[in-house]
Design a protein around this motif. Sequence first.
Motif, PDB file in Angstrom:
ATOM      1  N   ARG A 147      30.334  50.724  -8.562  1.00 43.48           N
ATOM      2  CA  ARG A 147      29.908  49.437  -8.828  1.00 43.48           C
ATOM      3  C   ARG A 147      28.787  49.398  -9.206  1.00 43.48           C
ATOM      4  O   ARG A 147      27.508  50.171  -8.331  1.00 43.48           O
ATOM      5  CB  ARG A 147      30.386  49.039  -7.940  1.00 43.48           C
ATOM      6  CG  ARG A 147      31.863  48.494  -7.210  1.00 43.48           C
ATOM      7  CD  ARG A 147      32.458  47.862  -6.226  1.00 43.48           C
ATOM      8  NE  ARG A 147      31.696  45.863  -6.699  1.00 43.48           N
ATOM      9  CZ  ARG A 147      31.598  45.114  -5.887  1.00 43.48           C
ATOM     10  NH1 ARG A 147      32.108  45.199  -5.085  1.00 43.48           N
ATOM     11  NH2 ARG A 147      31.390  43.820  -6.695  1.00 43.48           N
ATOM     12  N   THR A 192      26.962  48.619  -4.100  1.00 43.67           N
ATOM     13  CA  THR A 192      26.453  48.134  -5.119  1.00 43.67           C
ATOM     14  C   THR A 192      25.559  49.261  -6.088  1.00 43.67           C
ATOM     15  O   THR A 192      24.589  49.954  -4.676  1.00 43.67           O
ATOM     16  CB  THR A 192      27.012  47.559  -5.747  1.00 43.67           C
ATOM     17  OG1 THR A 192      25.984  46.546  -6.042  1.00 43.67           O
ATOM     18  CG2 THR A 192      28.039  46.471  -5.461  1.00 43.67           C
ATOM     19  N   ILE A 210      35.060  39.461 -12.404  1.00 47.33           N
ATOM     20  CA  ILE A 210      34.232  40.595 -11.946  1.00 47.33           C
ATOM     21  C   ILE A 210      33.830  39.609 -10.794  1.00 47.33           C
ATOM     22  O   ILE A 210      33.025  38.489 -10.920  1.00 47.33           O
ATOM     23  CB  ILE A 210      33.480  41.817 -12.998  1.00 47.33           C
ATOM     24  CG1 ILE A 210      34.693  41.952 -13.653  1.00 47.33           C
ATOM     25  CG2 ILE A 210      32.391  42.667 -12.379  1.00 47.33           C
ATOM     26  CD1 ILE A 210      33.794  42.749 -15.057  1.00 47.33           C
ATOM     27  N   GLU A 269      34.219  49.804 -11.291  1.00 50.86           N
ATOM     28  CA  GLU A 269      33.272  48.557 -12.063  1.00 50.86           C
ATOM     29  C   GLU A 269      31.481  48.445 -12.899  1.00 50.86           C
ATOM     30  O   GLU A 269      31.464  48.810 -12.090  1.00 50.86           O
ATOM     31  CB  GLU A 269      33.375  47.384 -11.505  1.00 50.86           C
ATOM     32  CG  GLU A 269      32.692  45.381 -10.820  1.00 50.86           C
ATOM     33  CD  GLU A 269      32.916  45.014 -10.833  1.00 50.86           C
ATOM     34  OE1 GLU A 269      31.887  44.543 -10.747  1.00 50.86           O
ATOM     35  OE2 GLU A 269      33.588  44.116  -9.772  1.00 50.86           O
ATOM     36  N   THR A 316      27.811  53.113  -3.542  1.00 48.76           N
ATOM     37  CA  THR A 316      27.604  53.556  -4.988  1.00 48.76           C
ATOM     38  C   THR A 316      26.442  54.500  -4.734  1.00 48.76           C
ATOM     39  O   THR A 316      24.941  53.472  -4.216  1.00 48.76           O
ATOM     40  CB  THR A 316      27.702  53.047  -5.846  1.00 48.76           C
ATOM     41  OG1 THR A 316      29.433  52.105  -5.745  1.00 48.76           O
ATOM     42  CG2 THR A 316      27.504  53.417  -7.496  1.00 48.76           C
TER      43      THR A 316
END
Length: 255
Positions: free
Chosen positions: A71, A42, A254, A104, A19
Amino acid sequence: MSVRADARITAVRDGRGVTTLPVLESDGPLALRRTRAALPGTARVTVVGAMSAPLGGDRLAVEVRAGQGARLTVDSAAATVALPGPEDVPAHYGIALNVEEGAELNWLPEQLISAHGSELLMTTTVELAPTARLMLREEQVLGRHGEATGTLLSRLTVRRCGRPLLDQQLAYGPGAPGGWDGPAVLGGHRAIGQLLVVDPAFDDKGPETRLLGSTAVLTRLQGPAVLVTALAADARDLRSVLDRTAAGLAGHAIS
């Protein structure tokens, strides 16, 4: 003099599955900082208050987009304190979150404190794709230590697949509907919080509605989502309840 400030965050997943943050823009009292993420691949952004805000008359806005497969966690470095300003008008704080397919987003700011004499209108709108995952935490503290609360009007609207999932409005302080501080609503508590978790895995199996003590409840929503609502005497006790619940949900929600 009132302030207008905007912040924009866009997170996307690159070809390596990592990400990245191609858009990270902010001005005025809204300063955005890349910070260390908890998990590899992430991204994490921390909102750092660059000046006192929101004051009466201020208009602040935060826009977050988690692109397909991204994410992202967004948190804040300190509590947000709503304060009275030189203008006898409300402050406005608008938050817009968009979570695309397979993405997410963990939206985990610190508490919002409604200081005596302040007036804040806060709106949070969320758009979720069918396979999006969300953890959203809101915490509100009515007044600083030893003082009465200001006026706080907060609305949370969540849509999934273009359809309403949750739409609620809360009001506290002078000018709010009568009874907000009575035994049927707050009952003397001054910290209010909620934790919303949306995960497609809940379509098949998820936690059912139940009490989480005398002042907290977990409610199964229509769709793959649960909402935890809690009252507490102070911010520390409130966070403890929400953190315990988040940890309990992490096994099948999550990560």
